[in-house]
Design an enzyme around this catalytic site. Structure first.
Site, PDB file in Angstrom:
ATOM      1  N   HIS A  56       0.829  -1.212   0.000  1.00  0.00           N
ATOM      2  CA  HIS A  56       0.000   0.000   0.000  1.00  0.00           C
ATOM      3  C   HIS A  56       0.862   1.260   0.000  1.00  0.00           C
ATOM      4  CE1 HIS A  56      -3.315  -2.645   0.959  1.00  0.00           C
ATOM      5  NE2 HIS A  56      -2.698  -3.063   2.035  1.00  0.00           N
ATOM      6  N   HIS A 218      -7.625  -4.472  -0.360  1.00  0.00           N
ATOM      7  CA  HIS A 218      -7.039  -5.756  -0.759  1.00  0.00           C
ATOM      8  C   HIS A 218      -7.959  -6.469  -1.713  1.00  0.00           C
ATOM      9  CE1 HIS A 218      -6.172  -4.556   3.358  1.00  0.00           C
ATOM     10  NE2 HIS A 218      -4.929  -4.812   3.042  1.00  0.00           N
TER      11      HIS A 218
END
Ligand SMILES: Nc1ncnc2c1ncn2[C@@H]1O[C@H](COP(=O)(O)OP(=O)(O)O)[C@@H](O)[C@H]1O
Ligand SMILES: Nc1ncnc2c1ncn2[C@@H]1O[C@H](COP(=O)(O)OP(=O)(O)O)[C@@H](O)[C@H]1O
Ligand SMILES: [Mg+2]
Ligand SMILES: [Mg+2]
Ligand SMILES: [Mg+2]
Ligand SMILES: [Mg+2]
Lengths: 332, 214, 332, 214
Positions: A56, A218
């Site tokens: 991320h 995700h």
């Protein structure tokens, strides 16, 4: 696969290697999965540890520095870091004034961070946790404590970091950080899927010309799919849901954030921000500051998330302080 | 089950998981974030390395090494969960040179207890508990009927796989996959599947030595 | 199409609207396609105008501010700005100390900027041009003046801006800027195509698992396609070509830049940077600073470019100065 | 060609380019950056608006308005190029109420001269010159044979399209497309194509009035 990597098993550690080499003037390596700002632990200052799964970037790895966190612990791709690594991070941040664990509310992170917190307390370190849970789509307001953390992260980290930098006590830093979390709400739309670098598998399907609201970082399923909307309509629908949730009211002063998930162009973000300004103004809210960029990504996922944080004078004061981390810089 | 048996089982588990890695990722993709395969692969590899690096030890110590290897390498939700599972088994095995059929039941039960203690999941939440619990129940029933260790183990792993099938009918309430809600229906739970693989390997490698147990 | 836009005809102007709203504390709108830092024109300071086609954000639009340019003129998507807009930009930057036109060497840009330069000179404004031409793949060194400008842009703009900020004369600013350009070399690889937001057409095809060297920022064909290489091998091949071109030599001190083209993850950039550090060190060069991020994009194109700039004490002094623009911030 | 004729031609050009926009983008994608269609569409629209906003004027002034409208809206390489083309035509038309066949030839020639003055391209560089130059040559030959204005114009636009075909065999040396080099072979040049479209529209809308010219 369209990604430039070496051996999949080495991804997380090699990306941290690169991060430390890139920022060696201001950042140091503490352990395989742990990085800290050079000065940490800082005498007399509350320590702040942030962390989560990798993939991320810049979140969380790169949000360490002046007016930000002291130490970041960065797990494997999409997997929370391990208890031993988190414990090392806590020790690296501890200057005897207490250590704040600040991270996103995901099952895996909570399980691992809680284990580490217990171990640290057994060593006599004062540790407290504040969970970030700004994402509104997965649970209704009355179940807010189950909500996920997403793109409010760097704003909350900056306010916590600025408060700690100001010499505030542990109790004060905790109170201010909780207030920052409480006043933050986020919702996003995805326009293109992302692939896992180790496997090349995409975590979800999304045909061109469609968009999904509330998709997780995700690839966790969202709440609603529809035909691709215009930038204006997208901004309006995201804001309507966000504003109703807190709720934000006329007269409120806010930070408006547009976050790109990965493949999103800044052009798209600017178009969304443009409508956010007119919409919030129509609603009688005032925008203290606007932020636009990639702060919390999901690999090369397409789309944007919008975050609003309601400010009071105290939050404003700390937000306006300097932030100097590789992942987020802000100058008064 | 002797320490040597467990070390053989751990090697078998690691090989099996390695072979199933991509499949487990696909299962996790359907509803979660698609990384269970790589996470559990990393964990079993690290657990086995720790085990093989350790000097010959008791069954309990070996289980603990495997647990620590997983815990310190996996992360994610499944790291603490599997770490706790083998830690629980280790606690129950304490003081025993090897495990016979009744002790192995106690080990399984304490493994489950540790999982629930830290994870707070209930049966039916669509987690690895939903393959572990029916496996334990089948094992216990077989034992009550007076079946031998080998038979108990076979019933256990068969039931684990039935549990995996059953997870397809469940709506997830734990971990990332809960966000999928109804969409998860029809998909087996990734963790339940990896648990069934582990129990299968334990069954196949423990049964040889039952005679010399306790 | 996977992009959040409104009406295609309004793209360029609306993105500039969003940019100005996002950065209203430090940036002002001068005309439809022209933005300036609030203080411009700055008395006693050489003026710097940058610009080019839109669609490469943050380039050039967002590189205005302290230690950067004074005015940016931003055209339509992938189309150089028009002479009248550039003239307006020159007037907005002019404080009587001379105005530097600093932009990338593309036919369309040169045609439009030259027309505007002529018009400005007719109005008695002192104007000079420095073209950025760091991209090495399209032409051999002996035809360097035909080369394109790409990802060295923000480094050159910062050095020019810092020199101007220091009060240097027009002649000095020109000399220093030319030196910065002369010492910069870039080469990139593309791993995924990009689409034009107005039409949804992709500007080139590139199958998954392949990469192309020297692809232009607008999908112009590159020099070589091959199977996707590892991050390490990619860094090695880019560096070998870049280092041979200047050439860079053992003992040289450089800035190492990894630029993401759009869909590229920071993870990939960190892996490439990691190998750049070990490779340059093996070659006996020293890295004064490393930069990593999206500075010059081509919509959602995948891949990275690498830029090296050779430093001397003068360039280093200006590079180390503060930069504070929406698109690029650097603190000593 | 009277001012009214040109205004009608400009409207026809704008409509034609608008219809061909995507096709021109595709041509530019093959070797350039894929934006020629949108760029020229923007330019002709702006040119026409400027023209229609202006009070009735001379042919030269009308050509100049169209030129300025394109120049101040297009950008890219083709903005200054097309701006110069119509500016050159305007310069040659200066002082004439309308254009007859010989004057129109002079206008085309000066348009080309202005393009080359600012763009420095040579015939064969794979640019819009490669449809414009053969068009002018065909027009001139027809005029020499004593053909009437209408016939000259028809020969002109036919030759322009042959020029477009010819560009498929050329390797670009100008603008973005030159980076494609050999890869550009087989693809027609986008600008040459838009130029042929313009000449075709001029031909179809000028020929009606030849009688009342000069
Ligand atoms: N609270 C829990 N109790 C038991 N098992 C759980 C719990 N949360 C998650 N799991 C199991 O973990 C699996 C997911 O593991 P993994 O994908 O490695 O972690 P993450 O969800 O963090 O990506 C799920 O399939 C589920 O079986
Ligand atoms: N120097 C030049 N002289 C004449 N025509 C040119 C020149 N450079 C480019 N062109 C024409 O312009 C066309 C491309 O225009 P366009 O795509 O709008 O601009 P850009 O190349 O800046 O994207 C080419 O197809 C070519 O015909
Ligand atoms: Mg995970
Ligand atoms: Mg998972
Ligand atoms: Mg263009
Ligand atoms: Mg073009």
């Amino acid at each position: 696969m369209r990604k430039l990597i070496n051996h999949p098993d080495d991804l997380a550690v090699e990306l941290i290697d690169g991060f430390v080499l890139t920022n060696s003037k201001k950042v140091k390596r503490v352990a395989r999965h742990v990085c800290a700002r050079r000065e940490a632990p800082i005498a007399g200052k509350v320590g702040i540890v942030i962390g989560g799964g990798a993939g991320h970037e810049p979140l969380f790895l790169e949000f360490i520095g002046r007016g930000m966190a002291d130490v970041s612990v960065h797990g494997q791709i999409f997997a929370a870091p391990t208890p031993d690594a988190i414990l090392t991070a806590i020790q690296a941040a501890d200057a005897g004034q207490g250590v704040l664990l600040l991270y996103n509310n995901y099952a895996g992170d909570v399980l691992n961070f809680d284990m580490a917190q217990e171990l640290a307390r057994m060593q006599g370190i004062e540790v407290e946790t504040v969970l970030i849970n700004d994402e509104i789509s997965a649970f209704p307001p009355e179940r807010a404590e189950e909500r996920r953390g997403t793109t409010a992260d760097h704003l909350v980290i900056h306010i916590a970091g600025a408060a700690a930098e100001s010499g505030a006590s542990f109790a004060e830093v905790l109170r201010i950080t909780r207030k920052a979390v409480f006043n933050s709400r986020s919702l996003g739309v995805s326009t293109a899927p992302c692939t896992l670098p180790e496997t090349g598998l995409s975590t979800f399907d999304l045909p061109a010309g469609r968009m999904e609201f509330g998709m997780g970082l995700h690839g966790e399923a969202g709440i609603r799919q529809c035909a691709l909307l215009s930038a204006d309509a997208t901004a309006e629908q995201l804001l309507a849901a966000i504003v109703a949730d807190l709720p934000f009211r006329a007269g409120d002063e806010v930070i408006a954030l547009v976050n790109g998930y990965g493949a999103t162009t800044r052009m798209e973000m600017f178009l969304v921000m443009r409508r956010i300004h007119s919409w919030l103004t129509e609603q009688g809210m005032s925008i203290h500051a606007s932020e636009l960029g990639e702060f919390c990504t999901a690999q090369e996922m397409g789309g944007v998330s919008v975050t609003l944080m309601r400010l009071d004078d105290e939050l404003k004061k700390f937000y306006d302080a300097t932030a100097d981390s590789p992942g987020y810089r802000s100058l008064p | 089950m002797s320490p040597a048996d467990f070390r053989r089982a751990a090697a078998a588990i690691t090989a099996k998981i390695n072979a199933e890695c991509l499949h487990l990722c696909e299962l996790d993709s359907a509803v979660g974030d698609g990384d269970h395969g790589t996470t559990i692969q990393r964990g079993t590899k690290a657990g086995l390395e720790k085990l093989q690096a350790a000097p010959p030890a008791s069954l309990s110590e070996d289980l603990m090494s495997f647990s620590m290897g997983m815990l310190s390498s996996m992360g994610g939700a499944s790291g603490p969960i599997y770490g706790s599972f083998f830690q629980g088994m280790a606690m129950a095995a304490k003081g025993h040179q090897a495990a016979d059929a009744p002790l192995f039941l106690a080990m399984l039960k304490q493994g489950l207890a540790q999982i629930q203690k830290i994870g707070k999941a209930e049966p039916g939440d669509k987690t690895l508990i939903d393959s572990l619990l029916p496996a334990i129940q089948a094992y216990e029933a077989a034992l009550a009927e007076g079946a031998d260790f080998a038979t108990c183990l076979q019933r256990m792993s068969a039931a684990a796989w039935q549990g995996v099938e059953h997870t397809k009918t469940l709506v997830s309430k734990r971990g990332r996959s809960r966000y999928a809600g109804e969409r998860g229906l029809g998909h087996a739970d990734a963790g339940a599947t990896s648990m069934a693989l582990m129990l299968e390997c334990l069954a196949n490698n423990a049964k040889g030595e039952t005679s010399c147990a306790s």
